[in-house]
Scaffold this active site. Structure first.
Site, PDB file in Angstrom:
ATOM      1  N   GLY A 214      25.283  37.760  32.744  1.00 34.47           N
ATOM      2  CA  GLY A 214      26.069  37.204  33.839  1.00 34.47           C
ATOM      3  C   GLY A 214      25.721  37.971  35.098  1.00 34.47           C
ATOM      4  O   GLY A 214      26.504  38.082  36.035  1.00 34.47           O
TER       5      GLY A 214
ATOM      6  N   ASP B  85      41.839  49.250  36.472  1.00 33.55           N
ATOM      7  CA  ASP B  85      43.258  49.632  36.536  1.00 33.55           C
ATOM      8  C   ASP B  85      43.406  51.104  36.910  1.00 33.55           C
ATOM      9  O   ASP B  85      44.302  51.482  37.674  1.00 33.55           O
ATOM     10  CB  ASP B  85      43.948  49.362  35.198  1.00 33.55           C
TER      11      ASP B  85
ATOM     12  N   HIS C 136      44.929  45.052  29.656  1.00 30.63           N
ATOM     13  CA  HIS C 136      44.249  44.839  30.935  1.00 30.63           C
ATOM     14  C   HIS C 136      44.731  43.549  31.598  1.00 30.63           C
ATOM     15  O   HIS C 136      43.940  42.788  32.132  1.00 30.63           O
ATOM     16  CB  HIS C 136      42.735  44.802  30.700  1.00 30.63           C
TER      17      HIS C 136
END
Length: 414
Positions: free
Chosen positions: A96, A247, A274
């Site tokens: 990707g 995070d 998450h």
């Protein structure tokens, strides 16, 4: 300083200044590393006087031979501490790699000194051809060789990625569809689990020993699904890592803004999952964050949970957190590669775990030469965090279940 050894309270192990500074270099500035070193407990050595007296009693020739042997051992130890020849020559693939997260992530990996070969893989329908991304990154002043790989929409990765994946040490997967307005996480999971499965299937065949860093959402369900599929195949489920680093990055930044301190020196562990309420920052475990008044912590907690939505809103629904996600993904990838090179690294990640009653959980993880060396305990939680932990587990349990059911109903092809 060179010969002295001190205990790092983070893992309770004694290190020389050389190893200690090498580990924290890049994470913190030199002055901060030196200040932290001064806080660490010194390992007491044998009294010098006794050693001196003993040396005096020995004949000169014996003392000379001993000094020679000592020098030899010292040289051997120094050579041993150096990375092996394979260190710094890793092959990394970004699946990707021509997308919104994939392009900046590919650039950051091309800049990593541990990366010798970088593969950029994407579909023919990507915003730009992966070969173009590779050509662009190939001009950077770094040692990494970059090559693009393209696959037609509807084709199977296992039939097309042999050259791309063979020999990979780390595969990063920011592939998948973004969540659309009105779409549930379950709807998104059904689409993205199939995309992730295709890539994981190819990795199982061509690079079964590689570490797989999953950025595919929803991470809370995708990681258990892929890890269990790996396990069904007879492979190590601990090779599948959910990248929750964003995070931690956000928590550090927000604490820095609140306290007026440099976020570079802040390290707030974030545990649980998450997504939304499964994200639990442990502000009490960072020396800067714990100075924030307790009444402000619930809002800080919520700020970290909702940060992704804040970015989507700021982009007027035309995008999500791509640049910060790439930065966070590269941070974890850098730590994984450093671990593989023999340099210990600790980062929070979402992995198969037994530190709670849930089979998958995000917490501090020690990365080493074979990948995950140890999943570390949660540590001490304050009242707010303990209460939130119960909520996290309740929400996360159902999301893990979705992943486990997917794994039961599917298998990786040979």
């Amino acid at each position: 300083m060179a010969s002295e050894r001190r205990i790092d309270p983070e893992d309770g192990v004694a290190y020389s200044w050389e190893d200690f500074s090498e580990y924290y270099r890049g994470k913190y500035k030199k002055k901060a590393i030196e200040a932290y070193w001064e806080e660490c407990k010194v390992v007491k050595s044998k009294k010098k006087g006794a050693a001196k007296g003993k040396a005096k009693a020995e004949p000169k020739s014996k003392a000379k031979a001993k000094a020679k042997a000592k020098a030899k051992v010292k040289a051997k130890a120094k050579a041993k501490s150096k990375p092996k020849s394979s260190a710094g020559n890793f092959k990394v693939c970004v699946c990707g790699g021509a997308g919104g997260i994939g392009q900046p992530l590919s650039m950051l990996m091309a800049l990593d000194p541990n990366v010798a070969e970088l593969c950029v893989f994407d579909l023919s329908v990507a915003m730009v051809p992966p070969a173009g991304v590779a050509a662009d990154l190939g001009h950077l002043e770094r040692k990494s060789k970059v090559k693009g790989y393209q696959m037609e929409l509807g084709a199977k990765p296992i039939d097309n990625l042999e050259e791309c994946l063979t020999g990979c040490h780390l595969v990063l997967v920011p592939a998948g569809m973004p969540r659309k307005p009105g779409q549930t996480r379950d709807d998104l999971f059904k689409i993205n689990a199939d995309i992730a499965k295709g890539i994981v299937e190819a990795c199982a065949k061509y690079c079964p020993d590689a570490m797989l860093g999953m950025i595919v959402n929803p991470v809370n369900s995708v990681v258990p699904a892929m890890a269990e599929l790996y396990k069904k195949k007879g492979l190590d489920p601990m090779k599948i890592v959910g990248i929750t680093t964003l995070d931690i990055v956000r928590a550090n930044k927000f604490v820095g803004e609140e306290t007026g301190k440099n976020a570079t020196f802040i390290n707030v562990p974030v545990i649980g999952g998450h997504a939304g309420s499964t994200i639990l920052p442990l502000f009490s475990q960072d020396k800067t964050a714990k100075t924030i008044p307790s009444e402000k912590i619930p809002d800080m907690d919520k700020h970290v949970q909702d940060a992704g939505t804040d970015v989507v809103n700021a982009k007027n629904g035309k995008g999500s957190a791509t640049l910060s996600m790439a930065y966070a993904g590269a941070r974890l990838a850098k730590s994984i590669l450093a671990g593989l090179a023999g340099k210990r690294r600790i980062e929070c990640a979402y992995v198969k775990s037994d530190i709670t009653e849930l089979p998958y959980f995000a917490s501090k993880v020690l990365f080493g030469k074979t990948g995950i060396a140890k999943v570390l305990p949660l540590g001490e939680l304050n009242e707010h965090e303990s209460k939130r932990l119960a909520e996290v587990k309740e929400q996360l349990k159902g999301e893990i279940e979705s992943g486990l059911k997917y794994a039961e109903a599917n298998s990786l092809a040979d």
